[in-house]
Design an enzyme around this catalytic site. Structure first.
Site, PDB file in Angstrom:
ATOM      1  N   GLU A   1       0.796  -1.220   0.000  1.00 33.06           N
ATOM      2  CA  GLU A   1       0.000   0.000   0.000  1.00 33.06           C
ATOM      3  C   GLU A   1       0.831   1.274   0.000  1.00 33.06           C
ATOM      4  O   GLU A   1       0.405   2.284  -0.551  1.00 33.06           O
ATOM      5  CB  GLU A   1      -0.940   0.007   1.220  1.00 33.06           C
TER       6      GLU A   1
ATOM      7  N   SER B   1     -45.229 -34.062  23.346  1.00 30.27           N
ATOM      8  CA  SER B   1     -45.310 -34.709  24.661  1.00 30.27           C
ATOM      9  C   SER B   1     -44.295 -34.178  25.648  1.00 30.27           C
ATOM     10  O   SER B   1     -44.369 -34.487  26.848  1.00 30.27           O
ATOM     11  CB  SER B   1     -45.128 -36.219  24.496  1.00 30.27           C
TER      12      SER B   1
END
Length: 797
Positions: free
Chosen positions: A202, A466
């Protein structure tokens, strides 16, 4: 040697100026005599011969200081014209004479009377100096203008958005939350490959320029012109930092100028390492990750300090186009860009040839499309509750949770393995485990957090089937029923509803313990109808069910939707002796310096079930695991209890169970409600529960469940509830009751007050038939099993 005098000197000697001297100076013979008297030799200008030094000095008669007769004649000719026009040649002649007389120290020398020509370089220097001066002034004006237009907050580094660090009960990092998705780390705390890679690709002159790099700008311009497109930017890391923290990303000349101004200011105020550290902690790496710590965990599930050379190159490569080059989107593109970064690092000689080749040889790997790890479900739940605990987070905080990271990993492995290994159309699952205080030890909201962040353990509400029956039975126990109470398993109609058993057959009179053990729907429906749905709802709410429940008898079969977390928390009341359980995830919230912002109290929760009821429920539910529908959940060495749950058409399958140490709930199904292929709560969910609980109880000492109720044994004192309602609405004439095999054995038919007693003979209960008029299914004949043999079968008589 006699001094030489120039014409006109005599005027000077008289103390007058040149013009007066010319007018006052004698001419002709008088002038020569005067000069001779003064000791001066008069020198007359020559018009024919050249000077010895080679300069050609040519003058006209008009240039003479002392006019002659010829000169007089020339001056007299233009006298006829206007006096204004006549004055111009005279003024010009005087100006020429003055310029001739200013030629230098050698006075009469011709060289001193000539204007020197300037060189081309001199003109160029003067032009450059002027342009530079005006350019500097213009630049200062432009800089001042755009600097004034910057907001006042631009001259102060804004605080980094606060990070929420979420850790396990042992201090292990679970996740970072906040805008950035990761904590800030110093250069010393991150892998050295990361700053090296970023600088190499960069801004390779980062440590040489002063914020703006003219050389870099020119280099980028040349490369972009040669390529015919933008292939390299000219902005420095400092400029990028200025843009990230102060400015918006719009591409305008004003923004670029302001970016340069702020870059210069940053370079003046901070060191290079400080600028680089700020940049690496604030730059966006894609996929919601801001800063190197967040990016490392997002793509590699690693800390920034553990990033390898190849991984650092990949991260640095993302800065060019975080979304397009993301390894979660295009791993090949990310790998190709990483190789460019590696080449730049090698060119800058920050890595060796061997390191370069080794990193380049690594294969491209596709990253998860989102944060990975089931612990992120817990992190999301923390963030949901955090504001209610400490308000708006304005600084970095640390949230200490109840999660056991090893159990979290085990739970994730079990759920994913169960789903991936299933052949019955199962695509999703969830698991939640908590201790007797309600502290959540493991939370898995789905098969893969990266694929779906929806938390099925907390946010999904489904019919539990259940698995809801224990609340019905607990209510009945509070109303006077006992595990040994007998009810008839047979066809039943409650209003327009006719529930059936899973196997669609009936077993006649059975105890409540047996009915719960084998999950008989008819008995649960009758119980709910007898004790009343509102009482069942009240019990469920006391134990921790928060969801809305329908006030009808079908609630006994789990038709009202609940979440896995709340039903698991309700079951925990059975495991802790009857205390109310509030599932929770956060223990304490502190600042990064250790200041406590919030801490959970140590209050003792209220009792919501009596110890006697807890003992009965544990006795019945432990039979579900030891020999009922939940047999696959049985644990070696530990007493375990629980209940299976399966909804209609096999859309949902549950198993919720517990030991004295931990309560865990498991759900399996599909998000779209698609049917599974005969998956019941006693199959895959019970198996998954067993695997997880086995791991959770490794190296632990077995502890029995609270209560010491032993079904059917003489030492249990039983009482009947004389307030039970009648059986109106039933299609049979079944009976309900309790039996004491010791001394006071009795059964109760609905509506009979007081219950009829059956005397004992031979020390065994029910040796003789019930009193006349009490029948099974309303018939004495018809091939049905007699009451006497029924009781003998049930209790071993």
């Amino acid at each position: 040697m006699r001094p030489r005098c120039v014409a006109g000197d005599e005027g000077m000697m008289l103390g007058v100026g040149p013009r007066e001297a010319r007018s006052a100076s004698p001419t002709g013979e008088d002038g020569r005599q005067l000069m001779a008297a003064r000791g001066c030799e008069r020198i007359e200008p020559s018009f024919e011969t050249a000077r010895d030094d080679g300069d050609e000095l040519r003058v006209s008669a008009d240039d003479r200081a002392v006019p002659t007769a010829a000169n007089d004649q020339r001056r007299k000719k233009p006298a006829k014209r206007s006096s204004t026009k006549a004055a111009k040649p005279a003024a010009a002649s005087r100006g020429s004479a003055r310029r001739s007389g200013s030629g230098g120290s050698d006075g009469g020398s011709g060289r001193g009377g000539r204007r020197r020509k300037r060189s081309f370089l001199g003109h160029l220097f003067r032009l450059g100096l002027g342009v530079g001066l005006w350019g500097a002034l213009a630049t200062a004006a432009i800089v001042g203008y755009f600097a004034v237009r910057l907001p006042q907050e631009a001259w102060k580094i804004p605080d980094r958005p606060p990070n929420v660090k979420i850790v396990s009960v042992g201090g292990d990092l679970l996740a970072n939350r906040g805008v950035t998705g990761g904590a800030a780390v110093s250069l010393d705390e991150m892998s050295p490959y990361i700053p090296q890679a970023v600088v190499a690709i960069e801004d390779r002159r980062f440590y040489e320029h002063w914020g703006v790099d003219p050389i870099g700008i020119v280099r980028a311009f040349v490369k972009n012109m040669a390529a015919g497109e933008t292939v390299e930017g000219g902005s420095t890391l400092t400029q990028q930092l200025a843009k990230n923290i102060f400015l918006n990303p719009e591409q305008t000349m004003e923004r670029k100028i302001q970016e340069a101004i702020l870059a210069l200011w940053l370079e003046h105020k901070f060191t290079k390492d400080q600028i680089l550290e700020m940049y690496l902690n604030r730059v966006y790496f894609g996929s919601g990750a801001t800063g190197v710590e967040a990016a490392a965990r997002r793509y590699f599930n690693e800390s920034a300090k553990d990033v390898t050379l190849a991984q650092a190159a990949l991260l640095a490569g993302l800065l060019k186009a975080p979304s397009r080059l993301s390894p979660a989107r295009d791993p090949q593109a990310a790998k190709a860009r990483a190789e460019v970064v590696l080449a730049a690092m090698r060119e800058e000689n920050v890595i060796s040839e061997a390191d370069y080749e080794a990193a380049k040889a690594q294969k491209a790997t596709k990253a998860k499309s989102y944060w990975t790890g089931a612990e992120n479900y817990a992190a999301d739940l923390v963030m949901r509750d955090l504001k209610s605990l400490v308000g708006d987070v304005k600084q970095d905080v640390v949230v200490e949770t109840t999660i056991d990271l090893s159990l979290e990993k085990a739970a994730e492995k079990v759920i994913r393995g169960t789903i991936d290994g299933a052949k019955q159309n199962v695509s999703q699952g969830a698991l939640v485990a908590l201790d007797g205080t309600g502290a959540i030890r493991a939370l898995v909201g789905g098969r893969d957090y990266a694929e779906s962040q929806f938390d099925r353990a907390v946010d999904a509400r489904r019919q539990p089937g259940s698995a809801f029956k224990p609340f019905v039975y607990a209510t009945a126990m509070e109303k006077g029923y006992r595990p040994e109470s007998v009810m008839v398993d047979g066809p039943v109609r409650i209003g327009n509803w006719s529930p059936e058993n899973y196997e669609r057959d009936y077993r006649g009179p059975v105890t409540l313990a047996y009915a719960l053990q084998h999950s008989l729907n008819t008995i649960a429906a009758k119980l709910a109808d007898v004790v009343g749905p509102p009482a069942v709802i009240d019990t469920a709410k006391r134990l921790g069910i928060k969801s809305t429940m329908e006030n009808n008898a079908s609630i006994a079969l789990g038709t009202s939707e609940v979440s896995l977390l709340e039903i698991t928390g309700a079951y925990a009341t059975f495991s802790n002796g009857g205390y109310q359980v509030t599932p929770h995830l956060v223990n304490r919230v502190t600042t990064t310096t250790g200041k406590v912002l919030w801490e959970r109290g140590a209050e003792v929760p209220p009792t919501v079930l009596s110890p006697e009821i807890v003992g009965m429920m544990n006795a019945m539910l432990s039979k579900v695991v030891s020999g009922g529908t939940g047999r696959r959940a049985a644990l070696d060495g530990w007493q375990a209890a629980g209940k299976t749950g399966t909804t209609q058409d096999f859309k949902d399958a549950w198993f919720v169970g517990y030991t004295a140490d931990m309560t865990t709930g498991v759900w399996l199904g599909n998000d779209n409600g698609a049917k599974m292929k005969r998956v019941t709560g006693g199959s895959l969910p019970a198996e998954a529960w067993n695997k997880f609980m086995t791991a959770a109880h490794t190296d632990t000492t077995p502890v029995p469940l609270p209560g010491d109720y032993r079904i059917g044994e003489p030492q249990q004192p039983l009482t009947a509830d004389s307030s039970l309602p009648t059986e109106d609405g039933y299609s049979d004439d079944g009976f309900y009751g309790s039996a004491d095999p010791n001394d006071n054995g009795y059964y109760q038919r609905a509506g009979e007050l007081p219950p009829r007693r059956i005397p004992q003979q031979g020390g065994r209960a029910f040796d003789r038939a019930p009193p006349p008029g009490v029948t099974v299914e309303g018939r004495v004949q018809g091939g049905r099993e007699s009451d006497q043999s029924l009781f003998r079968r049930i209790f071993g008589g």
